[in-house]
Design an enzyme around this catalytic site. Structure first.
Site, PDB file in Angstrom:
ATOM      1  N   SER A   1     -72.027  32.906  90.596  1.00  0.00           N
ATOM      2  CA  SER A   1     -71.471  32.832  89.235  1.00  0.00           C
ATOM      3  C   SER A   1     -71.517  34.210  88.601  1.00  0.00           C
ATOM      4  CB  SER A   1     -72.312  31.869  88.396  1.00  0.00           C
ATOM      5  OG  SER A   1     -72.025  32.016  87.029  1.00  0.00           O
TER       6      SER A   1
ATOM      7  N   TYR B   1     -80.548  29.078  85.251  1.00  0.00           N
ATOM      8  CA  TYR B   1     -79.283  29.096  86.003  1.00  0.00           C
ATOM      9  C   TYR B   1     -78.933  30.526  86.447  1.00  0.00           C
ATOM     10  CZ  TYR B   1     -74.220  28.382  86.844  1.00  0.00           C
ATOM     11  OH  TYR B   1     -72.962  28.346  87.388  1.00  0.00           O
TER      12      TYR B   1
HETATM   13  N1  LIG Z   1     -66.958  25.713  86.255  1.00  0.00           N
HETATM   14  C1  LIG Z   1     -67.257  26.961  85.990  1.00  0.00           C
HETATM   15  O1  LIG Z   1     -66.860  27.512  84.934  1.00  0.00           O
HETATM   16  C2  LIG Z   1     -68.061  27.779  86.967  1.00  0.00           C
HETATM   17  C3  LIG Z   1     -68.164  29.156  86.766  1.00  0.00           C
HETATM   18  C4  LIG Z   1     -68.918  29.925  87.651  1.00  0.00           C
HETATM   19  C5  LIG Z   1     -69.520  29.328  88.744  1.00  0.00           C
HETATM   20  N2  LIG Z   1     -69.412  27.984  88.907  1.00  0.00           N
HETATM   21  C6  LIG Z   1     -70.083  27.414  90.084  1.00  0.00           C
HETATM   22  O2  LIG Z   1     -69.133  26.680  90.827  1.00  0.00           O
HETATM   23  C7  LIG Z   1     -69.792  25.602  91.503  1.00  0.00           C
HETATM   24  C8  LIG Z   1     -69.087  24.287  91.189  1.00  0.00           C
HETATM   25  O3  LIG Z   1     -69.115  24.108  89.774  1.00  0.00           O
HETATM   26  P1  LIG Z   1     -68.318  22.967  89.009  1.00  0.00           P
HETATM   27  O4  LIG Z   1     -67.860  23.557  87.740  1.00  0.00           O
HETATM   28  O5  LIG Z   1     -67.374  22.315  89.923  1.00  0.00           O
HETATM   29  O6  LIG Z   1     -69.555  22.015  88.649  1.00  0.00           O
HETATM   30  P2  LIG Z   1     -69.679  20.440  88.707  1.00  0.00           P
HETATM   31  O7  LIG Z   1     -70.901  20.095  87.939  1.00  0.00           O
HETATM   32  O8  LIG Z   1     -68.382  19.800  88.350  1.00  0.00           O
HETATM   33  O9  LIG Z   1     -69.926  20.202  90.267  1.00  0.00           O
HETATM   34  C9  LIG Z   1     -71.181  20.404  90.864  1.00  0.00           C
HETATM   35  C10 LIG Z   1     -71.379  19.288  91.869  1.00  0.00           C
HETATM   36  O10 LIG Z   1     -72.663  19.461  92.477  1.00  0.00           O
HETATM   37  C11 LIG Z   1     -73.229  18.177  92.647  1.00  0.00           C
HETATM   38  N3  LIG Z   1     -74.691  18.215  92.695  1.00  0.00           N
HETATM   39  C12 LIG Z   1     -75.546  18.555  91.706  1.00  0.00           C
HETATM   40  N4  LIG Z   1     -76.813  18.352  92.085  1.00  0.00           N
HETATM   41  C13 LIG Z   1     -76.767  17.891  93.359  1.00  0.00           C
HETATM   42  C14 LIG Z   1     -77.735  17.488  94.298  1.00  0.00           C
HETATM   43  N5  LIG Z   1     -79.059  17.478  94.000  1.00  0.00           N
HETATM   44  N6  LIG Z   1     -77.327  17.082  95.519  1.00  0.00           N
HETATM   45  C15 LIG Z   1     -76.012  17.056  95.845  1.00  0.00           C
HETATM   46  N7  LIG Z   1     -75.030  17.414  94.993  1.00  0.00           N
HETATM   47  C16 LIG Z   1     -75.415  17.827  93.761  1.00  0.00           C
HETATM   48  C17 LIG Z   1     -72.782  17.384  91.412  1.00  0.00           C
HETATM   49  O11 LIG Z   1     -72.864  15.971  91.614  1.00  0.00           O
HETATM   50  C18 LIG Z   1     -71.363  17.886  91.220  1.00  0.00           C
HETATM   51  O12 LIG Z   1     -70.399  17.045  91.822  1.00  0.00           O
HETATM   52  C19 LIG Z   1     -71.247  25.655  91.043  1.00  0.00           C
HETATM   53  O13 LIG Z   1     -72.004  26.373  91.990  1.00  0.00           O
HETATM   54  C20 LIG Z   1     -71.178  26.429  89.755  1.00  0.00           C
HETATM   55  O14 LIG Z   1     -72.402  27.066  89.455  1.00  0.00           O
HETATM   56  C21 LIG Z   1     -68.705  27.191  88.048  1.00  0.00           C
END
Ligand SMILES: NC(=O)c1ccc[n+]([C@@H]2O[C@H](COP(=O)([O-])OP(=O)(O)OC[C@H]3O[C@@H](n4cnc5c(N)ncnc54)[C@H](O)[C@@H]3O)[C@@H](O)[C@H]2O)c1
Length: 249
Positions: free
Chosen positions: A136, A149
């Site tokens: 991130s 985080y």
């Molecule tokens: N959305 C953003 O703006 C953004 C920006 C930068 C980085 N990210 C990164 O991108 C990735 C995906 O993010 P997203 O926005 O799709 O988030 P999201 O919360 O929609 O998806 C994360 C997924 O991880 C799963 N998860 C969480 N804990 C878990 C566990 N213990 N076991 C198995 N699965 C588990 C959740 O059920 C969820 O489906 C993450 O690593 C996040 O940090 C997102």
């Protein structure tokens, strides 16, 4: 048994995860999707494994059961790409962050990626595979209350560089550091605060935040790239905001 290369995606039911599943399927991969929650609607993955990543860190025999399920699916074909995409984002000021918050954050966001890579290394090596860690922008630039985080993501980017050194010549390990990505969940957080969302878009030199599909297509590109020299790369995908000076004057 599929003749397509296998892509294993964690957090596949999330906003970015669903886009990853779609992009890798469209690109001709057989997708093994995993998540702690059940898919809603049609995920389009070839296989789905229900998994608690945190438990795979805390409990070695549970982890082995999960890795064996993966091995049963891919048989002896090997794994072309592992995408460590799942994460939790537990926010809290320094005085509020307790041990549970730290343990869950570090177990899911940092240690699970490590143990998944460690245990699936033979399968990855077998298909000249690579790992893509979804880090991130918070690895480098953060905000108040993101201490746990942001620290986990800084460590995940560091893990990417360290593993590229340690596993050099065996598999490639790269990471993507996205800035704000327009997932359903992000948009839901802005209901009634449309002006704030407009400002967030405008803060990015591109004039808009990223799309899940943009992260997914970049991951496909990183996975496809055959150059063995492309390892240890931690790439910002941030619409240029990481280089922007905020200067109210
Ligand atoms: N959305 C953003 O703006 C953004 C920006 C930068 C980085 N990210 C990164 O991108 C990735 C995906 O993010 P997203 O926005 O799709 O988030 P999201 O919360 O929609 O998806 C994360 C997924 O991880 C799963 N998860 C969480 N804990 C878990 C566990 N213990 N076991 C198995 N699965 C588990 C959740 O059920 C969820 O489906 C993450 O690593 C996040 O940090 C997102």
């Amino acid at each position: 048994m599929s003749t397509k290369p296998y892509a294993l995606i964690t957090g596949a039911c999330g906003g970015i995860g669903q886009a990853m599943v779609k992009a890798f399927s469209n690109e001709g991969y057989s997708v093994v999707a995993t998540d702690i929650r059940a898919p809603q609607g049609n995920l389009n993955a070839d296989h789905f494994i229900h998994v608690d990543l945190e438990k795979t860190v805390r409990n070695a025999s549970y982890a082995e059961t999960i890795f064996n399920q993966i091995r049963d699916i891919i048989e002896n074909r090997g794994l072309r790409v592992l995408i460590n995409n799942a994460a939790v984002q537990i926010l809290g000021s320094t005085d509020k962050l307790n041990r549970d918050a730290w343990n869950e954050t570090l177990n899911v966001n940092l240690l699970a990626p490590f143990f998944w890579i460690q245990n699936l290394l033979p399968e990855l090596e077998k298909d000249q595979g690579s790992v893509i860690n979804i880090s991130s922008i918070h690895a480098q630039l953060t905000k108040r209350e993101f201490v746990a985080y942001a620290t986990s993501k800084a460590a995940l980017s560091g893990l990417t560089r360290s593993l590229a050194v340690d596993l050099g010549g065996k598999i490639r390990v790269n990471a993507i550091e996205p800035a704000a990505i327009q997932t359903d969940m992000l948009i839901a957080g802005f209901v009634g605060k449309e002006k704030l969302l407009e400002d967030l878009n405008a803060a990015h030199p591109t004039g808009k935040i990223g799309l899940p599909e943009e992260v997914a297509s970049f991951a496909v590109w990183l996975a496809d790239w055959k150059n063995p020299f492309l390892t240890g790369a931690v790439v910002r995908l941030d619409g240029g905001i990481g280089g922007r000076l905020y200067d109210p004057a």
